[in-house]
Motif scaffolding. Structure first.
Motif, short mmCIF file in Angstrom:
data_model
loop_
_atom_site.label_atom_id
_atom_site.label_comp_id
_atom_site.label_asym_id
_atom_site.label_seq_id
_atom_site.Cartn_x
_atom_site.Cartn_y
_atom_site.Cartn_z
N ALA A 230 3.19 -34.04 -33.23
CA ALA A 230 2.63 -34.11 -31.88
C ALA A 230 1.11 -34.01 -31.92
O ALA A 230 0.41 -34.71 -31.18
CB ALA A 230 3.23 -33.02 -30.99
N SER A 231 0.57 -33.13 -32.77
CA SER A 231 -0.88 -32.99 -32.90
C SER A 231 -1.52 -34.28 -33.39
O SER A 231 -2.53 -34.74 -32.82
CB SER A 231 -1.23 -31.86 -33.87
N ILE A 232 -0.95 -34.87 -34.41
CA ILE A 232 -1.50 -36.12 -34.97
C ILE A 232 -1.42 -37.24 -33.95
O ILE A 232 -2.39 -37.98 -33.74
CB ILE A 232 -0.79 -36.49 -36.29
N LEU A 233 -0.27 -37.37 -33.29
CA LEU A 233 -0.10 -38.40 -32.27
C LEU A 233 -1.11 -38.21 -31.13
O LEU A 233 -1.77 -39.16 -30.71
CB LEU A 233 1.33 -38.39 -31.72
N GLY A 234 -1.23 -36.97 -30.64
CA GLY A 234 -2.18 -36.69 -29.57
C GLY A 234 -3.61 -36.98 -29.99
O GLY A 234 -4.39 -37.56 -29.22
N PHE A 235 -3.95 -36.61 -31.22
CA PHE A 235 -5.30 -36.85 -31.72
C PHE A 235 -5.60 -38.36 -31.79
O PHE A 235 -6.66 -38.81 -31.36
CB PHE A 235 -5.49 -36.20 -33.09
N ILE A 236 -4.65 -39.13 -32.32
CA ILE A 236 -4.84 -40.59 -32.42
C ILE A 236 -5.01 -41.19 -31.02
O ILE A 236 -5.90 -42.01 -30.79
CB ILE A 236 -3.66 -41.24 -33.17
N LEU A 237 -4.16 -40.76 -30.08
CA LEU A 237 -4.26 -41.27 -28.72
C LEU A 237 -5.59 -40.92 -28.06
O LEU A 237 -6.22 -41.76 -27.41
CB LEU A 237 -3.10 -40.74 -27.86
N PHE B 292 -2.33 -33.48 -27.26
CA PHE B 292 -3.01 -32.70 -28.29
C PHE B 292 -3.25 -31.27 -27.85
O PHE B 292 -2.90 -30.32 -28.56
CB PHE B 292 -4.34 -33.36 -28.67
N LEU B 293 -3.84 -31.09 -26.68
CA LEU B 293 -4.12 -29.73 -26.23
C LEU B 293 -2.85 -29.03 -25.76
O LEU B 293 -2.71 -27.82 -25.92
CB LEU B 293 -5.18 -29.73 -25.13
N GLY B 294 -1.91 -29.80 -25.22
CA GLY B 294 -0.64 -29.21 -24.79
C GLY B 294 0.10 -28.57 -25.95
O GLY B 294 0.60 -27.44 -25.83
N SER C 91 -12.28 -30.86 -21.22
CA SER C 91 -10.92 -30.42 -21.53
C SER C 91 -10.89 -29.49 -22.74
O SER C 91 -10.21 -28.46 -22.73
CB SER C 91 -10.01 -31.62 -21.81
N PHE C 92 -11.63 -29.84 -23.78
CA PHE C 92 -11.68 -28.99 -24.97
C PHE C 92 -12.36 -27.65 -24.68
O PHE C 92 -11.93 -26.62 -25.18
CB PHE C 92 -12.37 -29.71 -26.13
N LEU C 93 -13.40 -27.68 -23.86
CA LEU C 93 -14.07 -26.43 -23.50
C LEU C 93 -13.12 -25.53 -22.70
O LEU C 93 -12.98 -24.34 -22.98
CB LEU C 93 -15.34 -26.71 -22.70
#
Length: 190
Positions: A43-50, A11-13, A128-130
């Motif tokens: 990729a964003s949706i997949l990362g978010f779900i994971l 997601f962040l990548g 990680s988000f920060l």
């Protein structure tokens, strides 16, 4: 915990791609503009779900116990985070002054949750988000003006009122209904 970390990386990548101009341009060249946008979205949706599933299933490994007052501070910080989130989409003085209200909302949200959660999964996720939001804000300062999305000038003061009112409404709705439904009950110790 592995799913959480994989989700964060994906997601962040993908959200860090715009900071690497050469990589982004190479992908657009190979996939086309629409292909790149589709790749980015999937990729964003997949990362978010994971990351959501990984966080929900991560074991609770306490690292520290936040003092009670930090939970209250976290709840207080979430109010401007919601207002800034709305202001990111409503051009007004708030958006003009803050410049990047979405990143400021993410930093505020992450900091608030770091203050209120002392478990390993929470520290990894919110930390990680920060770190992402701080890095992206610094990277935005170094981008060429042509790389940045042009934003219109400040909108009317009416838009700031809309951002504040909608931010408060979203805050209350999330606090009372959506947080308990999606994440779990908000614990406010007395």
């Amino acid at each position: 915990m592995a799913l959480l970390i994989i989700g964060i990386v994906v997601f962040l990548g993908i959200h860090l791609l715009p900071t690497f101009r050469g990589v982004r341009e190479g992908l657009i060249e190979k996939l086309g503009e629409n292909g790149y946008k589709a790749f980015f979205s999937v990729a964003s949706i997949l990362g978010f779900i994971l990351l959501v599933y990984g966080f929900a299933s991560a074991p609770i490994i306490p690292i520290w116990t936040p003092p009670v007052w930090m939970r209250h501070l976290a709840m207080l910080l979430m109010l401007p985070a919601f207002i800034l989130l709305v202001a990111a989409y409503v051009p007004g003085r708030i958006k003009a002054v803050v410049k990047h209200p979405m990143l400021t909302a993410i930093k505020t949200w992450a900091l608030a949750h770091l203050l209120a959660n002392g478990d390993l999964a929470g520290i990894i996720l919110f930390g990680s988000f920060l770190a992402y939001a701080v890095y992206d804000r610094i990277a935005l300062k170094h981008r060429q003006p042509t790389e940045l999305i042009e934003t219109p000038g400040p909108g009317s003061p009416r838009n700031d009122i809309i951002a504040v009112v909608l931010g408060i409404v979203f805050y209350v709705v999330f606090l009372l209904w959506l947080h308990p439904l999606l994440i779990g009950k908000v614990v406010v110790p007395m």
